[in-house]
Design a protein around this motif. Sequence first.
Motif, short mmCIF file in Angstrom:
data_model
loop_
_atom_site.label_atom_id
_atom_site.label_comp_id
_atom_site.label_asym_id
_atom_site.label_seq_id
_atom_site.Cartn_x
_atom_site.Cartn_y
_atom_site.Cartn_z
N SER A 215 2.27 5.32 -17.23
CA SER A 215 1.53 4.87 -16.06
C SER A 215 1.19 3.38 -16.12
CB SER A 215 0.26 5.69 -15.89
OG SER A 215 -0.55 5.60 -17.04
N ARG A 216 1.12 2.81 -17.32
CA ARG A 216 0.74 1.41 -17.44
C ARG A 216 1.81 0.48 -16.87
NH1 ARG A 216 1.54 1.56 -23.95
NH2 ARG A 216 3.78 1.19 -24.03
N ASP A 217 3.02 0.99 -16.65
CA ASP A 217 4.10 0.17 -16.08
C ASP A 217 4.04 0.08 -14.56
OD1 ASP A 217 6.04 1.54 -18.66
OD2 ASP A 217 5.63 -0.60 -18.44
N TYR A 218 3.09 0.74 -13.94
CA TYR A 218 3.01 0.77 -12.49
C TYR A 218 1.80 -0.01 -12.01
CZ TYR A 218 6.68 4.15 -12.99
OH TYR A 218 7.87 4.74 -13.31
N ASP A 219 2.03 -0.77 -10.95
CA ASP A 219 1.02 -1.72 -10.48
C ASP A 219 0.29 -1.26 -9.23
OD1 ASP A 219 2.11 -4.07 -12.26
OD2 ASP A 219 3.84 -3.28 -11.17
N LEU A 220 0.95 -0.43 -8.46
CA LEU A 220 0.39 -0.03 -7.18
C LEU A 220 0.39 1.48 -7.10
CD1 LEU A 220 -0.65 -1.05 -4.43
CD2 LEU A 220 1.70 -0.89 -3.59
N TRP A 221 -0.76 2.05 -6.74
CA TRP A 221 -0.92 3.51 -6.72
C TRP A 221 -1.39 3.99 -5.36
CZ3 TRP A 221 -0.12 6.77 -10.99
CH2 TRP A 221 0.21 6.12 -12.19
N ALA B 211 4.19 2.52 -7.69
CA ALA B 211 5.31 1.58 -7.62
C ALA B 211 5.26 0.60 -8.79
CB ALA B 211 5.27 0.81 -6.30
N ASP B 212 6.41 0.35 -9.34
CA ASP B 212 6.58 -0.66 -10.38
C ASP B 212 6.94 -1.97 -9.69
OD1 ASP B 212 7.59 -2.35 -12.37
OD2 ASP B 212 8.52 -0.71 -13.47
N SER B 213 6.21 -3.03 -9.93
CA SER B 213 6.43 -4.28 -9.20
C SER B 213 7.70 -5.01 -9.62
CB SER B 213 5.23 -5.22 -9.36
OG SER B 213 5.07 -5.56 -10.73
N THR B 214 8.26 -4.67 -10.77
CA THR B 214 9.50 -5.31 -11.22
C THR B 214 10.66 -4.79 -10.38
OG1 THR B 214 8.66 -5.44 -13.47
CG2 THR B 214 11.04 -5.70 -13.16
N GLU B 215 11.42 -5.70 -9.79
CA GLU B 215 12.51 -5.29 -8.92
C GLU B 215 13.79 -5.05 -9.71
OE1 GLU B 215 12.77 -8.32 -5.94
OE2 GLU B 215 11.11 -7.46 -4.79
N PHE B 216 14.63 -4.20 -9.14
CA PHE B 216 15.97 -3.91 -9.66
C PHE B 216 15.96 -3.38 -11.09
CE2 PHE B 216 17.67 -5.34 -5.87
CZ PHE B 216 17.25 -6.64 -5.56
N LYS B 217 14.93 -2.65 -11.44
CA LYS B 217 14.89 -2.02 -12.75
C LYS B 217 15.81 -0.80 -12.73
CE LYS B 217 11.02 -2.15 -14.98
NZ LYS B 217 9.62 -1.92 -15.41
N GLN C 97 0.84 -1.19 0.00
CA GLN C 97 0.00 0.00 0.00
C GLN C 97 0.88 1.24 0.00
OE1 GLN C 97 -2.74 0.09 3.26
NE2 GLN C 97 -3.59 2.08 2.73
N LEU C 98 0.46 2.24 -0.78
CA LEU C 98 1.19 3.51 -0.84
C LEU C 98 0.27 4.62 -0.38
CD1 LEU C 98 2.87 3.21 -4.36
CD2 LEU C 98 3.87 2.66 -2.14
N GLN C 99 0.83 5.56 0.36
CA GLN C 99 0.05 6.70 0.82
C GLN C 99 0.84 7.97 0.59
OE1 GLN C 99 -1.89 6.23 4.53
NE2 GLN C 99 -2.59 8.35 4.63
N ALA C 100 0.29 8.85 -0.24
CA ALA C 100 0.91 10.14 -0.53
C ALA C 100 0.37 11.19 0.44
CB ALA C 100 0.62 10.55 -1.96
N ASN D 27 12.32 -1.38 -5.81
CA ASN D 27 11.39 -1.02 -6.87
C ASN D 27 11.49 0.45 -7.26
OD1 ASN D 27 9.99 -3.10 -4.88
ND2 ASN D 27 9.30 -3.53 -6.96
N VAL D 28 11.16 0.71 -8.53
CA VAL D 28 11.00 2.08 -8.97
C VAL D 28 9.74 2.67 -8.33
CG1 VAL D 28 10.49 3.56 -10.95
CG2 VAL D 28 12.17 1.71 -11.18
N ILE D 29 9.87 3.86 -7.80
CA ILE D 29 8.73 4.62 -7.31
C ILE D 29 8.69 5.93 -8.10
CG2 ILE D 29 7.61 5.74 -5.35
CD1 ILE D 29 7.79 2.79 -4.90
N SER D 30 7.55 6.25 -8.64
CA SER D 30 7.43 7.46 -9.44
C SER D 30 6.25 8.30 -8.96
CB SER D 30 7.23 7.12 -10.91
OG SER D 30 8.43 6.65 -11.48
N TRP D 31 6.29 9.55 -9.41
CA TRP D 31 5.21 10.49 -9.15
C TRP D 31 4.54 10.86 -10.47
CZ3 TRP D 31 3.66 11.95 -4.30
CH2 TRP D 31 4.52 11.67 -3.24
N PHE D 32 3.25 10.91 -10.43
CA PHE D 32 2.43 11.39 -11.54
C PHE D 32 1.52 12.49 -11.01
CE2 PHE D 32 3.14 8.20 -14.90
CZ PHE D 32 3.83 7.23 -14.18
#
Length: 124
Positions: A108-114, A95-101, A1-4, A30-35
Amino acid sequence: QLQASGGGLVQAGGSLRLSCAASGRTFSRNVISWFRRAPGKEREFVGGITWSRGTYYADSVQGRFTISRDNAKNTVFLQMNSLKPEDTAVYYCAADSTEFKDYVPPLSRDYDLWGQGTLVTVSS
């Protein structure tokens, strides 16, 4: 879970720091990004950070925004300086679920958890 969190009202030229706190599991690999989504506009990529702390930013925020991470706190930060009225939007972390990217996907389609989003309003 992510909380901004950390959004609010700020005058143009001011600064804000957003936080994205992860819970339930570690996201240090994991990669974490902001949109963001501005009123009446499509969601757009702001920037992101890899597991090795590489960063990548949209041209519109390059030089003004900085993303960092504190893996001990499982938290990613978005430091926003020199804010402009056009930065007004709801900001989301993802968060992108793929590790060590080793790169930050800008789509946005590359991210699994918002996260749920936090509103930033910049007044002129």
